[in-house]
Enzyme design. Sequence first.
Site: not given
Length: 457
Positions: A114, A187, A180, A127, A93-94, A258-259
């Site tokens: 990010k 995921r 990153r 975002g 989403g961002r 999801d992380n």
Amino acid sequence: MPTNPQAYRPAAALLTLGDRFYDPVAAADFPETRLRFRNDRAASQVGLETLDDGEWTRAFGRFVPLPDTLPGPLALRYHGHQFRHYNPDLGDGRGFTFAQMRDGAGRLLDLGTKGSGTTPWSRAGDGRLTLKGGVREVLASEMLEALGVPTSRSLSLIETGEALVRGDEPSPTRSAVLVRMSHGHIRIGSFQRLAYLRDADGMAALVAYTLRELYGEEPGGEQAADAARLLDRVVGRTATLAASYMAAGFVHGVLNSDNINVTGESFDYGPWRFAQTWDPDFTAAYFDHQGLYAFGRQPEAIHWDAMQLAVSLRLLADSAPLIAALDTFADRYQAAVSAAILWRLGVRPRDADSDRALVQATEKALRTTGTGIDRFFHDAFGGGLPHRYGPEWDNVRTLLTAYDPRSDRTHPHWRGEPCAMSIDTVEAIWAAIDERDDWSPFAAKIDAIRAMGAALR
């Protein structure tokens, strides 16, 4: 300066999955791009350290495509459990993945963002990323890398000149975009989405991609066997991740499915904290009212997430081999936490029973005395416990005498104070940036963290 630089080896493996796994997107057009942090040490592993600051800013602030890799940014699709509640309305989403390349060992690395703007998965979000959030992510990833945690690397932080409104910090506040570098952005939630959609072909394709590109193993052609093999690999990696969090005294804060990267590499640092003492109930996220992701519950939380991968893989495989893989988590975690704590103590392993006894004694003494985690590991590195540690530490002291040091204490780091990352430290670094645009405490902390990492290695 970068050491052992590698040649630039672009890749575009993600495109082999096809467009049902992602959405092409465009980066936000930021008012400005002011380079605040560039990680040449990480960049040298993929041949990017030779970029000058202008080229760097265009690549990681304007997202001009890097040569011969992905033609444009891709927002990945996924689902996930958030605090144990299933959410099918997730996805990047961002952020997005905008480049892939291989390191000197041939491992695939993704460059992801990010705060790079809205995507079809942004929902009501803008975002964007606050500059403070970006500073915190750099500090977290640098500290974790130094402490031996498998983690994504913060490659770049660029201030973007927008005033953001946030409900959980003083607003308006400064904005940034972070890049990153990690071994994939697949995921557990990526597999959950395919199970939710009953997309068996997509699931088989993602299993094959993950084995081949992220684990370096060729799929065997039998979908059920490949699914079970992948789960076995993920269980091993995530057990190691959980153990490394405990040895580092780290609390991720939001261990939703999801992380959790299926490579077992930690990433996406939001409400993280380092526990100052061995308090199993310590939480990082102010909204974690039930302590679901408290310091001492992180192994349980990560195991639960691995279970969700197993549930998803039932689309391809019978339950028996999946359950068998899941059942190895506890033993793998115990072995990994012993190895991680002995590594931080700076001693060589002996045998499983002796190592377990030392680790249990260490955890008990830390918990009952309230001794600072970073203080203890700093003082005890190499196996010698100072005399000021009282009788509560006698068992640890006795057990340590049987261990050989794996390193001495000649590095200058050991002559100073522990390199800790308390919330007060983070807030002081941010205050200097926010109030005076003084980045020197931030730079000094990065130098101190890297010195600690060198001493531990």
